[in-house]
Design a protein around this motif. Structure first.
Motif, PDB file in Angstrom:
ATOM      1  N   TRP A 167      35.487  41.579  45.254  1.00 14.78           N
ATOM      2  CA  TRP A 167      34.796  42.386  44.256  1.00 14.78           C
ATOM      3  C   TRP A 167      34.189  41.491  43.176  1.00 14.78           C
ATOM      4  N   MET A 168      34.987  40.556  42.666  1.00 16.42           N
ATOM      5  CA  MET A 168      34.484  39.686  41.594  1.00 16.42           C
ATOM      6  C   MET A 168      33.343  38.798  42.073  1.00 16.42           C
ATOM      7  N   SER A 169      33.423  38.327  43.313  1.00 16.25           N
ATOM      8  CA  SER A 169      32.346  37.491  43.853  1.00 16.25           C
ATOM      9  C   SER A 169      31.031  38.251  43.914  1.00 16.25           C
ATOM     10  N   SER A 170      31.104  39.550  44.202  1.00 17.39           N
ATOM     11  CA  SER A 170      29.873  40.333  44.289  1.00 17.39           C
ATOM     12  C   SER A 170      29.359  40.773  42.919  1.00 17.39           C
ATOM     13  N   LYS A 171      30.237  40.954  41.956  1.00 21.33           N
ATOM     14  CA  LYS A 171      29.850  41.491  40.642  1.00 21.33           C
ATOM     15  C   LYS A 171      29.666  40.422  39.563  1.00 21.33           C
ATOM     16  N   LEU A 172      30.545  39.428  39.554  1.00 21.16           N
ATOM     17  CA  LEU A 172      30.489  38.411  38.494  1.00 21.16           C
ATOM     18  C   LEU A 172      29.617  37.254  38.965  1.00 21.16           C
ATOM     19  N   THR A 173      28.313  37.462  38.856  1.00 25.24           N
ATOM     20  CA  THR A 173      27.330  36.471  39.262  1.00 25.24           C
ATOM     21  C   THR A 173      26.903  35.668  38.029  1.00 25.24           C
ATOM     22  N   PRO A 174      26.172  34.557  38.223  1.00 24.32           N
ATOM     23  CA  PRO A 174      25.794  33.730  37.069  1.00 24.32           C
ATOM     24  C   PRO A 174      25.191  34.535  35.912  1.00 24.32           C
ATOM     25  N   ASN A 175      25.631  34.178  34.724  1.00 24.75           N
ATOM     26  CA  ASN A 175      25.239  34.748  33.433  1.00 24.75           C
ATOM     27  C   ASN A 175      25.869  36.116  33.148  1.00 24.75           C
ATOM     28  N   HIS A 176      26.615  36.683  34.076  1.00 25.33           N
ATOM     29  CA  HIS A 176      27.329  37.931  33.817  1.00 25.33           C
ATOM     30  C   HIS A 176      28.632  37.621  33.088  1.00 25.33           C
ATOM     31  N   VAL A 177      29.191  38.637  32.460  1.00 24.41           N
ATOM     32  CA  VAL A 177      30.367  38.492  31.601  1.00 24.41           C
ATOM     33  C   VAL A 177      31.427  39.485  32.055  1.00 24.41           C
ATOM     34  N   ALA A 178      32.700  39.065  32.003  1.00 24.51           N
ATOM     35  CA  ALA A 178      33.790  39.963  32.393  1.00 24.51           C
ATOM     36  C   ALA A 178      34.893  39.967  31.358  1.00 24.51           C
ATOM     37  N   PHE A 179      35.400  41.160  31.083  1.00 18.61           N
ATOM     38  CA  PHE A 179      36.653  41.310  30.358  1.00 18.61           C
ATOM     39  C   PHE A 179      37.735  41.346  31.422  1.00 18.61           C
ATOM     40  N   ILE A 180      38.745  40.523  31.259  1.00 17.00           N
ATOM     41  CA  ILE A 180      39.905  40.553  32.133  1.00 17.00           C
ATOM     42  C   ILE A 180      41.067  40.987  31.253  1.00 17.00           C
ATOM     43  N   LEU A 181      41.624  42.149  31.570  1.00 13.89           N
ATOM     44  CA  LEU A 181      42.667  42.737  30.736  1.00 13.89           C
ATOM     45  C   LEU A 181      43.930  42.985  31.548  1.00 13.89           C
ATOM     46  N   GLU A 182      45.061  42.648  30.957  1.00 10.82           N
ATOM     47  CA  GLU A 182      46.342  43.111  31.452  1.00 10.82           C
ATOM     48  C   GLU A 182      46.716  44.219  30.480  1.00 10.82           C
ATOM     49  N   ALA A 183      46.798  45.444  30.997  1.00 12.56           N
ATOM     50  CA  ALA A 183      46.974  46.592  30.103  1.00 12.56           C
ATOM     51  C   ALA A 183      47.860  47.658  30.725  1.00 12.56           C
ATOM     52  N   GLN A 184      48.361  48.501  29.863  1.00  9.92           N
ATOM     53  CA  GLN A 184      49.046  49.704  30.289  1.00  9.92           C
ATOM     54  C   GLN A 184      48.107  50.857  29.980  1.00  9.92           C
ATOM     55  N   GLU A 185      47.934  51.733  30.958  1.00  5.96           N
ATOM     56  CA  GLU A 185      47.079  52.888  30.712  1.00  5.96           C
ATOM     57  C   GLU A 185      47.639  54.106  31.420  1.00  5.96           C
ATOM     58  N   ALA A 186      47.601  55.205  30.714  1.00  3.27           N
ATOM     59  CA  ALA A 186      48.083  56.462  31.263  1.00  3.27           C
ATOM     60  C   ALA A 186      47.094  57.033  32.267  1.00  3.27           C
ATOM     61  N   SER A 187      45.798  56.819  32.013  1.00  3.14           N
ATOM     62  CA  SER A 187      44.739  57.329  32.868  1.00  3.14           C
ATOM     63  C   SER A 187      43.557  56.362  32.805  1.00  3.14           C
ATOM     64  N   PRO A 188      42.842  56.174  33.905  1.00  4.75           N
ATOM     65  CA  PRO A 188      41.688  55.275  33.889  1.00  4.75           C
ATOM     66  C   PRO A 188      40.428  55.905  33.301  1.00  4.75           C
ATOM     67  N   PHE A 189      40.470  57.171  32.989  1.00  2.00           N
ATOM     68  CA  PHE A 189      39.282  57.929  32.611  1.00  2.00           C
ATOM     69  C   PHE A 189      38.515  57.313  31.434  1.00  2.00           C
ATOM     70  N   GLU A 190      39.186  57.040  30.316  1.00  2.00           N
ATOM     71  CA  GLU A 190      38.496  56.560  29.110  1.00  2.00           C
ATOM     72  C   GLU A 190      37.908  55.163  29.306  1.00  2.00           C
ATOM     73  N   VAL A 191      38.686  54.251  29.890  1.00  2.00           N
ATOM     74  CA  VAL A 191      38.181  52.895  30.123  1.00  2.00           C
ATOM     75  C   VAL A 191      36.991  52.936  31.087  1.00  2.00           C
ATOM     76  N   ASP A 192      37.104  53.731  32.152  1.00  2.00           N
ATOM     77  CA  ASP A 192      35.985  53.860  33.088  1.00  2.00           C
ATOM     78  C   ASP A 192      34.733  54.379  32.385  1.00  2.00           C
ATOM     79  N   ASN A 193      34.896  55.369  31.515  1.00  2.00           N
ATOM     80  CA  ASN A 193      33.744  55.901  30.776  1.00  2.00           C
ATOM     81  C   ASN A 193      33.101  54.846  29.890  1.00  2.00           C
TER      82      ASN A 193
END
Length: 150
Positions: free
Chosen positions: A109-135
């Motif tokens: 997934w990262m190889s296809s999405k994180l291409t040159p000049n793109h930026v990624a947040f890498i988070l270790e987190a606890q979440e009750a639901s993915p809804f808000e972060v996905d939005n």
């Protein structure tokens, strides 16, 4: 709350910073989202991963979690490589847990999405639901990948 490794990829540093502010605002509302470790990285034109320390610090300080550091190291970043060496030198269960969490699906997934000049947040987190972060991520035109952690 479920423990997650969350990787959110954006087109630019500016867009990622805005999403990071939204992540922080959501976390401060105490509605089931808690970041334990977070970094902002960018892939440069040569394919090397660069830790954007100046942008990361305002969000989550300077602590890089073991999984986050291991992922950065495996993708070619100097900070993660150093942390990966430290973890590798210590051996034991932690190293195996990191390798198990950082699987082929994540790298593909990262190889296809994180291409040159793109930026990624890498988070270790606890979440009750993915809804808000996905939005937040989708609202800024980004892509998100989650890996449940034990």
């Amino acid at each position: 709350m479920a423990q997650q490794l969350i990787v959110a990829v954006f087109d630019s540093v500016d867009v990622a910073e805005r999403a990071g502010r939204d992540f922080r605002n959501f976390e401060e509302k105490d509605l089931g989202f808690k970041v334990e470790s977070g970094v902002l990285v960018q892939k440069d034109a040569t394919g090397k991963l660069i830790l954007l320390d100046k942008q990361t610090r305002p969000f989550w300080g300077t602590v890089i979690g073991a999984l986050t550091g291991g992922l950065i190291g495996m993708l070619g970043g100097p900070v993660g490589a150093l942390l990966g060496f430290t973890i590798g030198a210590s051996g034991g269960l932690a190293e195996h847990a990191i390798k198990d969490a950082l699987d082929d699906d994540l790298f593909a997934w990262m190889s296809s999405k994180l291409t040159p000049n793109h930026v990624a947040f890498i988070l270790e987190a606890q979440e009750a639901s993915p809804f808000e972060v996905d939005n937040i991520v989708l609202g800024y035109g980004g892509s998100v990948f989650r890996k449940p952690l034990a």
